[in-house]
Design a protein around this motif. Structure first.
Motif, PDB file in Angstrom:
ATOM      1  N   ASP A  40      82.994   1.408   5.909  1.00 40.66           N
ATOM      2  CA  ASP A  40      84.206   1.773   6.662  1.00 40.66           C
ATOM      3  C   ASP A  40      83.863   1.993   8.138  1.00 40.66           C
ATOM      4  O   ASP A  40      84.589   1.547   9.039  1.00 40.66           O
ATOM      5  N   HIS A  41      82.762   2.679   8.367  1.00 43.49           N
ATOM      6  CA  HIS A  41      82.295   2.963   9.730  1.00 43.49           C
ATOM      7  C   HIS A  41      82.048   1.653  10.495  1.00 43.49           C
ATOM      8  O   HIS A  41      82.487   1.487  11.636  1.00 43.49           O
ATOM      9  N   LEU A  42      81.396   0.700   9.836  1.00 44.36           N
ATOM     10  CA  LEU A  42      81.114  -0.589  10.485  1.00 44.36           C
ATOM     11  C   LEU A  42      82.398  -1.377  10.724  1.00 44.36           C
ATOM     12  O   LEU A  42      82.557  -2.020  11.768  1.00 44.36           O
ATOM     13  N   ASP A 161      68.054   2.899  11.187  1.00 42.39           N
ATOM     14  CA  ASP A 161      68.860   1.858  10.539  1.00 42.39           C
ATOM     15  C   ASP A 161      70.350   1.988  10.838  1.00 42.39           C
ATOM     16  O   ASP A 161      71.051   0.982  10.997  1.00 42.39           O
ATOM     17  N   HIS A 162      70.828   3.230  10.890  1.00 44.97           N
ATOM     18  CA  HIS A 162      72.244   3.442  11.216  1.00 44.97           C
ATOM     19  C   HIS A 162      72.546   2.871  12.610  1.00 44.97           C
ATOM     20  O   HIS A 162      73.505   2.119  12.792  1.00 44.97           O
ATOM     21  N   HIS A 163      71.700   3.195  13.560  1.00 43.63           N
ATOM     22  CA  HIS A 163      71.898   2.686  14.921  1.00 43.63           C
ATOM     23  C   HIS A 163      71.824   1.163  14.970  1.00 43.63           C
ATOM     24  O   HIS A 163      72.638   0.506  15.625  1.00 43.63           O
ATOM     25  N   ALA A 165      72.213  -1.168  12.556  1.00 40.27           N
ATOM     26  CA  ALA A 165      73.347  -1.835  11.890  1.00 40.27           C
ATOM     27  C   ALA A 165      74.609  -1.714  12.740  1.00 40.27           C
ATOM     28  O   ALA A 165      75.368  -2.688  12.903  1.00 40.27           O
ATOM     29  N   GLU A 166      74.818  -0.551  13.288  1.00 41.23           N
ATOM     30  CA  GLU A 166      76.031  -0.324  14.081  1.00 41.23           C
ATOM     31  C   GLU A 166      75.994  -1.127  15.387  1.00 41.23           C
ATOM     32  O   GLU A 166      76.996  -1.746  15.775  1.00 41.23           O
ATOM     33  N   ALA A 167      74.844  -1.136  16.047  1.00 39.60           N
ATOM     34  CA  ALA A 167      74.721  -1.940  17.273  1.00 39.60           C
ATOM     35  C   ALA A 167      74.932  -3.418  16.946  1.00 39.60           C
ATOM     36  O   ALA A 167      75.566  -4.154  17.721  1.00 39.60           O
TER      37      ALA A 167
HETATM   38 MN   LIG Z   1      77.478   5.608  13.817  1.00 41.55          MN
END
Ligand SMILES: [Mn+2]
Length: 194
Positions: A40-42, A161-163, A165-167
């Motif tokens: 959802d965030h992505l 990994d969060h950064h 994937a989001e970038a």
């Molecule tokens: Mn984020």
């Protein structure tokens, strides 16, 4: 009345039930519920940075694992984008963007002209991000590219990994915004010499 350059798609199988409403010329509104908070965030990041208006409702067999849900959201999202782009006449086709997020950096180059190909190089190190298996991040982007008629090249680096994937998704989104934009100098012709 349906907005121009928009699409509504629904897909139901024994594994998932997915509904997508996508408007290319939107304001970046994302209304997303897939049962997978990081997905959802992505998807909200994708909507915001592509300036799409995007609704995604997904009910999938998460008791099996996240795979069917992630893949099928990408299928329906890609098909919705393809439908919304129509014959793709008059669009800029190409877009590229570099997006940093703290230590992470991602670079995307995209062709929205109808050729489907994906080269995704995101060195994610962990098994999962939240409840999302890390392998499903590139799989999502590859499936989206295949179904949306997009060539997507994405390379990134980072320690978180969060950064990363989001970038990566933000870079794809920014590049998509450029590639899907109407280029008035084309006067509705295709941006191709064919
Ligand atoms: Mn984020």
């Amino acid at each position: 009345m349906t907005a121009p350059r928009s699409a509504v798609r629904q897909r139901r199988t024994r594994e998932t039930n997915i509904a997508v409403h996508l408007a290319i010329d939107g304001g970046g509104q994302g209304e997303v519920a897939t049962g997978l908070p990081f997905l959802d965030h992505l998807l909200r990041a994708l909507a915001m940075h592509a300036r799409f208006d995007l609704e995604v409702k997904a009910a999938g067999d998460l008791e099996v694992d996240a795979h069917h849900t992630v893949e099928d959201v990408a299928v329906v999202l890609g098909e919705a984008l393809g439908e919304a782009l129509g014959d793709r006449a008059g669009i800029a086709r190409f877009g590229d963007a570099t997006v940093p997020l703290d230590e992470a950096r991602a670079m995307a180059a995209i062709d929205c002209g109808g050729r489907a190909y994906a080269m995704i190089e995101l060195p994610l190190v962990g098994p999962s991000i939240g409840s999302l298996p890390a392998t499903l991040v590139p799989h999502f982007l590859e499936t989206f590219a295949a179904r949306g008629g997009l060539t997507v090249h994405l390379v990134g680096s980072g320690r978180d990994d969060h950064h990363l994937a989001e970038a990566g998704v933000k870079a794809v989104a920014r590049a998509l915004r450029q590639g899907c934009a109407i280029d008035a100098t084309l006067a509705d012709r295709s941006a191709s010499t064919k």
